[in-house]
Write a protein that holds these residues in place. Structure first.
Motif, PDB file in Angstrom:
ATOM      1  N   LEU A  64       8.138   3.040  23.620  1.00 53.35           N
ATOM      2  CA  LEU A  64       7.341   3.915  22.770  1.00 53.35           C
ATOM      3  C   LEU A  64       7.766   3.776  21.310  1.00 53.35           C
ATOM      4  N   THR A  65       9.043   3.647  21.064  1.00 50.98           N
ATOM      5  CA  THR A  65       9.549   3.472  19.706  1.00 50.98           C
ATOM      6  C   THR A  65       9.018   2.174  19.095  1.00 50.98           C
ATOM      7  N   ALA A  66       9.014   1.100  19.868  1.00 49.88           N
ATOM      8  CA  ALA A  66       8.514  -0.179  19.377  1.00 49.88           C
ATOM      9  C   ALA A  66       7.032  -0.095  19.029  1.00 49.88           C
ATOM     10  N   VAL A  67       6.265   0.575  19.879  1.00 45.91           N
ATOM     11  CA  VAL A  67       4.831   0.727  19.629  1.00 45.91           C
ATOM     12  C   VAL A  67       4.604   1.544  18.365  1.00 45.91           C
ATOM     13  N   LEU A  68       5.328   2.643  18.218  1.00 52.16           N
ATOM     14  CA  LEU A  68       5.166   3.487  17.036  1.00 52.16           C
ATOM     15  C   LEU A  68       5.563   2.760  15.759  1.00 52.16           C
ATOM     16  N   MET A  69       6.600   1.942  15.822  1.00 45.86           N
ATOM     17  CA  MET A  69       7.006   1.179  14.643  1.00 45.86           C
ATOM     18  C   MET A  69       5.950   0.149  14.271  1.00 45.86           C
ATOM     19  N   THR A  70       5.334  -0.475  15.261  1.00 44.82           N
ATOM     20  CA  THR A  70       4.278  -1.448  15.006  1.00 44.82           C
ATOM     21  C   THR A  70       3.087  -0.784  14.340  1.00 44.82           C
ATOM     22  N   LEU A  71       2.736   0.415  14.816  1.00 48.82           N
ATOM     23  CA  LEU A  71       1.606   1.128  14.227  1.00 48.82           C
ATOM     24  C   LEU A  71       1.893   1.588  12.808  1.00 48.82           C
ATOM     25  N   ALA A  72       3.155   1.803  12.489  1.00 48.98           N
ATOM     26  CA  ALA A  72       3.527   2.280  11.167  1.00 48.98           C
ATOM     27  C   ALA A  72       3.513   1.172  10.116  1.00 48.98           C
ATOM     28  N   LEU A  73       3.544  -0.090  10.536  1.00 45.13           N
ATOM     29  CA  LEU A  73       3.529  -1.189   9.584  1.00 45.13           C
ATOM     30  C   LEU A  73       2.176  -1.275   8.903  1.00 45.13           C
ATOM     31  N   PRO A  74       2.148  -1.586   7.626  1.00 47.38           N
ATOM     32  CA  PRO A  74       0.858  -1.704   6.947  1.00 47.38           C
ATOM     33  C   PRO A  74       0.096  -2.927   7.461  1.00 47.38           C
ATOM     34  N   ALA A  75      -1.186  -2.755   7.615  1.00 48.43           N
ATOM     35  CA  ALA A  75      -2.028  -3.874   8.066  1.00 48.43           C
ATOM     36  C   ALA A  75      -2.179  -4.867   6.921  1.00 48.43           C
ATOM     37  N   GLN A  76      -2.035  -6.138   7.224  1.00 45.22           N
ATOM     38  CA  GLN A  76      -2.213  -7.149   6.204  1.00 45.22           C
ATOM     39  C   GLN A  76      -3.691  -7.485   6.095  1.00 45.22           C
ATOM     40  N   ALA A  77      -4.145  -7.626   4.885  1.00 42.13           N
ATOM     41  CA  ALA A  77      -5.547  -7.966   4.665  1.00 42.13           C
ATOM     42  C   ALA A  77      -5.794  -9.392   5.125  1.00 42.13           C
ATOM     43  N   ALA A  78      -6.955  -9.611   5.657  1.00 39.90           N
ATOM     44  CA  ALA A  78      -7.334 -10.959   6.073  1.00 39.90           C
ATOM     45  C   ALA A  78      -7.515 -11.827   4.829  1.00 39.90           C
ATOM     46  N   CYS A  79      -7.282 -13.107   5.006  1.00 44.92           N
ATOM     47  CA  CYS A  79      -7.394 -14.052   3.901  1.00 44.92           C
ATOM     48  C   CYS A  79      -8.445 -15.094   4.261  1.00 44.92           C
ATOM     49  N   TYR A  80      -9.315 -15.403   3.319  1.00 44.35           N
ATOM     50  CA  TYR A  80     -10.377 -16.380   3.503  1.00 44.35           C
ATOM     51  C   TYR A  80     -10.398 -17.328   2.313  1.00 44.35           C
ATOM     52  N   ALA A  81     -10.978 -18.483   2.529  1.00 42.27           N
ATOM     53  CA  ALA A  81     -11.156 -19.441   1.440  1.00 42.27           C
ATOM     54  C   ALA A  81     -12.551 -20.041   1.557  1.00 42.27           C
ATOM     55  N   ASP A  82     -13.188 -20.268   0.426  1.00 40.68           N
ATOM     56  CA  ASP A  82     -14.417 -21.048   0.457  1.00 40.68           C
ATOM     57  C   ASP A  82     -14.086 -22.424  -0.113  1.00 40.68           C
TER      58      ASP A  82
END
Length: 89
Positions: free
Chosen positions: A3-21
């Motif tokens: 449960l601690t591992a799951v909660l720590m994962t949820l607390a991490l900021p989501a990284q924005a997706a990166c795209y290139a044209d």
């Protein structure tokens, strides 16, 4: 513990997706295309060039240039122009 591992994962900021044209070409016969691809971090032009060159080469394409790297905000405006090459590579 789990449960601690799951909660720590949820607390991490989501990284924005990166795209290139980008623009690419294939010879015999000459073909050109504009496309949009998702790129893994770091979200830099140099990293996009390295990733795209390898991906495109598998299908006989040669990367001409990466125009820009961007996040989710620039994705929809490029969808129509990229056509069949939207998120293909």
């Amino acid at each position: 513990m789990a449960l601690t591992a799951v909660l720590m994962t949820l607390a991490l900021p989501a990284q924005a997706a990166c795209y290139a044209d980008y623009k690419a070409r294939r010879d015999n016969p000459l073909e050109l295309h504009y496309g949009v691809a998702q790129i893994s971090e770091p979200c830099t032009r140099a990293n996009a060039e390295a990733q795209l060159a390898a991906r495109l080469q598998r299908d006989g394409w040669r990367l001409l240039n990466v125009l820009q790297v961007f996040d989710d905000g620039g994705l929809d405006s490029r969808r129509g122009a990229a056509g069949q090459f939207f998120l293909r590579y």
